[in-house]
Write an enzyme that holds these catalytic residues in place. Structure first.
Site, mmCIF file in Angstrom:
data_model
loop_
_atom_site.group_PDB
_atom_site.id
_atom_site.type_symbol
_atom_site.label_atom_id
_atom_site.label_comp_id
_atom_site.label_asym_id
_atom_site.label_seq_id
_atom_site.Cartn_x
_atom_site.Cartn_y
_atom_site.Cartn_z
ATOM 1 N N GLU A 43 0.844 -1.197 0.000
ATOM 2 C CA GLU A 43 0.000 0.000 0.000
ATOM 3 C C GLU A 43 0.883 1.252 0.000
ATOM 4 O OE1 GLU A 43 -3.452 2.113 2.803
ATOM 5 O OE2 GLU A 43 -2.074 0.654 3.690
ATOM 6 N N LYS A 158 -8.906 3.822 -2.634
ATOM 7 C CA LYS A 158 -9.371 3.386 -1.317
ATOM 8 C C LYS A 158 -10.712 4.040 -0.989
ATOM 9 C CE LYS A 158 -7.240 2.420 3.180
ATOM 10 N NZ LYS A 158 -6.012 2.616 3.995
ATOM 11 N N CYS A 196 -5.576 -2.361 2.808
ATOM 12 C CA CYS A 196 -5.388 -2.240 4.259
ATOM 13 C C CYS A 196 -6.692 -2.527 5.014
ATOM 14 C CB CYS A 196 -4.809 -0.859 4.596
ATOM 15 S SG CYS A 196 -3.961 -0.798 6.204
#
Length: 397
Positions: A43, A158, A196
């Site tokens: 990430e 995200k 994540c």
């Protein structure tokens, strides 16, 4: 044959964006020499994960120093030539096909997209990497899927940055959760990434399962022991292979410097590292072997430096990290089977190595004999899931 070699690593972001992209090039060449088909990197790898930074913010106030820190962080992000789009979704397939705008001759972005496509093409490795993407005045924590034959197959942002990440990263639209499909040596791979702590969102996971993925990618900044348990759950739950990647970053202290360096190299004005020719006495690179789990083990050389072998792999970083080094992030990259078994890793405190595993994608079908979270085991006659801007039609086999 349905066997594909999956690989991952735990490298840390470099001091400049150009140097990080150059490191991706080096890692991709090493992955190619190890016959890795698909490589996942962490990430925010390009642009960096600003762990520990507050950007001078508190409720009701921001400092000038913090604003300047954010401006420098913004400079390190890459411009992939996309738009903000509805809800932070970008231009979607128009971006993939380079159909944004009326003038096809206009070059969009800063060249990062083209450079990543070149790296995948030259190495022959399908690369998935996290990056910080700037569009307009906002930053997005993104992931790109880079095919060696077709270039960028897709990009996602995200959906919900975690905690203080919301201060610096905008929210991406759920429409970017679209999975992509590729065929490697006759095997269809349907892949998608959850970034994540998105992996802790059950409906987001179900969104990926509903698209009939068989490869679940989890670039992360979570380096806790508990993370591996989640990855094993995802493997069982989705009956898919899971690859996770997180940076291993040593704490910068006077006792542990230098961290990672390439011998006999120079940095160009653009920040690219160039390996210089060595004298015959120093031409040999590190010698390593791979164990049955795909972990790379660096072997000690003879005292006189003569290991008797000529190494043909591309230049790699030589680790100079002391054993007692403290870690900002410990890594923990891993590969998990559709039955929840750890088949490679976890890769702790190792920013230099590669881990990989040969996997049989038929296992994803075998596992669905008794569990299919988006089909026979979902009770979709009773439970319904819809995602704004995204059709949940399953990809083909």
């Amino acid at each position: 044959m349905s066997t594909i070699r999956l690989g991952t690593a735990s490298p840390g972001t470099q001091p400049t964006t150009a140097a990080t992209i150059a490191l991706i090039d080096s890692i991709a060449q090493r992955a190619a020499s190890s016959k890795i088909d698909i490589l996942l990197l962490p990430e925010a790898f390009i642009g960096g994960y600003p762990r520990g930074s507050s950007f001078g913010c508190q409720i009701g106030g921001r400092s000038e120093e913090g604003r300047e820190e954010f401006a420098k962080y913004f400079d390190q992000a890459i411009d992939l030539g996309d738009t903000v789009g509805p809800g932070g979704g970008g231009a979607g397939l128009k971006w993939v096909k380079r159909q944004i705008g009326d003038d096809s001759d206009v070059v969009r972005g800063d060249g990062s997209r083209e450079e990543l496509e070149r790296i995948a093409r030259d190495s022959g490795v399908f690369i998935v990497t996290g990056c910080i993407e700037k569009t307009g005045g906002s930053l997005y924590c993104s992931v790109v899927y880079v095919c060696p034959k077709e270039g960028m197959l897709g990009k996602r942002r995200k959906v919900l940055p975690t905690g203080s990440e919301r201060l610096i990263w905008a929210q991406g639209a759920p429409s970017t959760l679209r999975a992509v499909s590729t065929i490697i040596r006759g095997v269809r791979i349907n892949l998608a990434a959850a970034i994540c702590w998105e992996n802790y969102m059950p409906l987001l996971r179900q969104t990926l399962y509903s698209q009939n993925i068989n490869l679940y990618l989890a670039p992360t900044a979570d380096n806790r022991d508990a993370w591996l348990g989640l990855m094993r759950t995802v493997g069982v739950e989705g009956r898919c292979f899971v690859v996770s990647s997180n940076m291993a970053v040593p704490k910068e202290t006077s006792e542990s410097l230098p961290k990672r360096r390439r011998r006999d190299s120079t940095i160009t004005e653009e920040g690219f590292e160039i390996a210089l020719p060595r004298s015959p006495q120093r031409a040999r690179r590190r010698k390593s072997v791979f164990d049955e789990d795909g972990n790379e083990i660096v072997l000690c050389r003879d005292v006189d430096g003569d290991d008797g072998d000529t190494q043909t792999s591309p230049p790699v970083f030589t680790s100079t990290i002391p054993e007692k080094t403290e870690w900002i992030s410990r890594g923990g990259s891993s590969i998990v089977s559709p039955y929840g078994d750890v088949v490679a890793g976890p890769q702790w405190e190792d920013p230099d190595g590669l881990i990989y595993s040969d996997v049989d994608f038929r296992d994803c079908i075998r596992g669905r004999l008794d569990l299919d979270a988006a089909g026979s085991y979902s009770r979709n006659d009773s439970f319904k899931l819809s995602v704004e801007g995204l059709e949940l039609d399953p990809l083909p086999y």
